[in-house]
Design an enzyme around this catalytic site. Structure first.
Site, short mmCIF file in Angstrom:
data_model
loop_
_atom_site.label_atom_id
_atom_site.label_comp_id
_atom_site.label_asym_id
_atom_site.label_seq_id
_atom_site.Cartn_x
_atom_site.Cartn_y
_atom_site.Cartn_z
N SER A 143 0.71 -1.15 -0.03
CA SER A 143 -0.06 0.01 0.14
C SER A 143 0.93 1.44 -0.04
O SER A 143 0.38 2.22 -0.24
CB SER A 143 -0.72 0.03 1.38
OG SER A 143 0.01 0.02 2.33
N GLU A 180 -6.01 -0.67 -6.82
CA GLU A 180 -5.00 0.25 -7.46
C GLU A 180 -3.99 -0.25 -8.38
O GLU A 180 -3.17 -1.36 -7.66
CB GLU A 180 -4.27 1.12 -6.49
CG GLU A 180 -5.14 2.04 -5.81
CD GLU A 180 -4.65 3.04 -4.90
OE1 GLU A 180 -4.76 4.12 -4.84
OE2 GLU A 180 -3.94 2.45 -3.98
N HIS A 213 -2.98 -3.11 -5.48
CA HIS A 213 -3.27 -2.74 -4.02
C HIS A 213 -4.76 -2.92 -4.04
O HIS A 213 -5.53 -2.14 -4.32
CB HIS A 213 -2.76 -1.34 -4.02
CG HIS A 213 -3.35 -0.97 -2.44
ND1 HIS A 213 -3.73 0.18 -2.28
CD2 HIS A 213 -3.16 -1.61 -1.18
CE1 HIS A 213 -3.91 0.40 -0.93
NE2 HIS A 213 -3.61 -0.89 -0.35
N ASN A 271 -3.82 6.20 -0.38
CA ASN A 271 -3.20 6.65 0.90
C ASN A 271 -2.56 8.07 0.85
O ASN A 271 -2.53 8.72 2.04
CB ASN A 271 -2.11 5.65 1.10
CG ASN A 271 -2.96 4.24 1.64
OD1 ASN A 271 -4.07 4.22 2.06
ND2 ASN A 271 -2.22 3.35 1.73
#
Length: 578
Positions: A412, A445, A433, A483
């Protein structure tokens, strides 16, 4: 024959994002509406949109569009919805008071000004109350009715009746939590504009990533369009001037768009464009093709934790024979048992059938050696988030896996390129991800490095489609899309704890009920894990070295005190007494 009572007459002064949206709700609810705005272009646009939306349907109640404030004199209630500027609101309320007889309920939509001071300035404070909208009103959307100590019971009752008639959901948040929620969200939305301006991802991909990855009702750029770019710019500028916090300095792209008159939904063009009914023209971006993709017949998953188990479950459920490799036979067996339990729960909840669950279990097997992956077409690494561990594993995978097999890391926040380099076969390595829990969350992702081959990328893209996931593609960099936008927001929430009057539960409630998030920032930190959050913040800061990513000192202190969140039953919101 019983004569129907006449429809109520409600006036709206100001047809920006809030005023126009409220106009549509009240018109749908059967109100006769007097819509006032001093900008003739705004009046024409609002009238045209209402006509386009209602075209072909039954004739609705009368709507009068006018620049004349005296037209509100016969209204049973007047809503002031001009920009959230003290002078503008005072002027609009003074004109309304001059036109309406005493006792007419007057409702301001201020989000940041003192309702009591606005009310006193009218000379008729008993007639004044407020509706606090966090985002422009929508059917079933939240609104907080706010009465002052001087508001009459009749006015308060009229406001409640308006909320019910418009089909809105009344919420109770409070001024301080609402202000904190607004500040957290405005900074978050501003960061999304900054990210877009870098060219790292498209506006559709940013919105899709946050909407699916965080379970939000809308992405940040779509939300800005709904709020109005000028409204958000004004609020950000005010916060920046008052606090000096660079997080509130309006993104240059946002400033340019406002200067160009691209204000979002209200003007017909913002980050998206809108047709004559106000619907988005370009919501769906064309998905990249899967040309050149290799067929994935067998899948390998390395790891035995929650993410590895979830990925193995969905790959087997998609019909792919899957081998899960753990550090020992015992760990592999326990992981398969946990997957069986997850499938049993899915059957009980009606998410799958017993037959499908049996089929999924039949496609799973466990192993304790990476040599079991030799015949896999795609291998997903889901081990501990430690770059040294991942690099060591990718070196093994590069040696063991068949030529052309795609190797994917679920990291991540770590470098996909570093994993690719360790494998010795950089053209085969991508980032996938997944979001936890993998069987439920739709987003992946799909991360590409500078060295990945187009065939591997196409194979990974097609693989996500087979799994029923939405892949958002982005280059390799720390934090990717979700993130990099999520953790500054969470860090800003933790920073609020430095202020003695911050209510953790109250702030969470404000974000949940006001903005429609599935959980507030503090509950989300508990869910992710405070230690995991601190580690990701640190990686982001080391990568970018900018204030927005600087780890919150309070977070490290909480982790040192043993507050990790749900994983150990002690966190910001997770405890037996909360």
């Amino acid at each position: 024959m019983t004569q129907q009572p006449p429809a109520p007459v409600t006036a709206i002064v100001g047809l920006g994002s809030v005023g126009e949206a409220l106009l549509h709700l009240l018109h749908r609810a059967g109100h006769r509406v007097v819509a006032v705005d001093t900008d003739l272009d705004v009046l024409a646009r609002a009238a045209g949109r209402l006509k386009a939306v209602t075209s072909g349907g039954p004739e609705g109640p009368e709507v009068v569009f006018t620049p004349d404030h005296t037209a509100v004199r016969d209204a049973g209630l007047v809503v002031e919805a001009v920009p959230d500027d003290a002078a503008a609101k005072a002027d609009a309320l003074a004109r309304i008071v001059a036109a309406c007889p005493p006792g007419t309920p007057l409702v301001t939509t201020t989000a940041s000004l003192s309702v009591a001071r606005l009310a006193v300035a009218t000379g008729r404070p008993a007639d004044v109350a407020s509706l606090r909208f966090f985002t422009p009103p929508a059917p079933g959307g939240p609104v907080e009715p706010v009465a002052t100590s001087l508001t009459s019971p009749a006015t308060a009752a009229a406001v409640d009746a308006l909320v019910a008639s418009a089909g809105l959901e009344p919420v109770e948040v409070g001024a301080r939590p609402a202000a904190d929620a607004d500040a957290l969200m405005l900074a978050h939305l501003n960061r999304a504009v900054v990210l877009l301006a870098t060219g790292y991802a498209t506006h559709q991909d940013i919105d899709t990533a946050l909407r699916l990855g965080c379970g939000l009702p809308a992405g940040p750029l779509e939300t800005l369009d709904r709020i109005g770019l000028d409204t958000a710019h004004r609020a950000l500028t005010d916060l920046w001037r008052r606090t000096g916090d660079s997080a509130f300095e309006p993104a240059p792209l946002l400033s340019r768009m406002v200067a160009d008159g691209r204000l979002g939904h209200k003007s017909g063009e913002g980050f998206y464009t809108y047709d004559e009914t106000g619907a988005v023209r370009d919501r769906t971006a064309r998905a990249p093709g899967a040309g050149g993709a290799r067929t994935v017949r067998r899948v390998g998953v390395v790891g035995s934790g929650a993410m590895a188990r979830g990925i193995a479950e969905i790959t087997a459920a998609a019909g792919c024979p899957t081998v899960l490799v753990a550090r020992s036979v015992d760990k592999a067996e326990r992981a398969l048992d946990a997957i069986a339990d997850s499938l049993a729960r899915a059957v009980r909840r009606g998410r799958t059938t017993d037959r499908a669950a049996r089929s999924t279990r039949g496609l799973l097997r466990g192993a304790d050696d990476v040599t079991a992956l030799a015949d896999c077409d795609l291998v997903v690494e889901a081990v501990v988030e430690d770059l040294d561990v991942k690099r060591e594993l990718f070196a093994e995978l590069g040696a063991v896996c068949a030529p052309g097999a795609v190797l994917a890391t679920t990291t991540s926040s770590l470098s996909v390129a570093a994993c690719a380099e360790a494998s010795g076969r950089q053209a085969d390595v991508v980032g996938l991800h997944f979001f936890n829990p993998a069987p439920v969350m739709r987003l992946v992702e799909l991360v590409h490095t500078d060295t990945v081959g187009q065939e591997a990328l196409a194979t990974a893209r097609a693989f996500c489609q087979v799994l029923g996931k939405t892949a958002v593609e982005c280059p390799d960099r720390t934090g990717f899309i979700v993130n990099s936008l999520l953790f500054p927001y969470l860090g800003a929430a933790v920073a609020l704890l430095d202020r003695p009057d911050t209510g953790i539960k109250e702030t969470d409630t404000a974000v949940q009920r006001g903005y429609g998030h599935p959980m507030g920032p503090f509950a989300l930190l508990d869910t992710i894990g405070l230690d995991v959050s601190a580690a990701i913040q640190q990686r982001l800061y080391e990568s970018f070295l900018t204030p927005e990513y600087e780890p919150a000192a309070a977070l490290a202190e909480l982790v040192a005190a043993g507050l990790l969140g749900r994983k150990n039953g002690r966190g910001l919101r997770t405890a037996a007494h909360r």
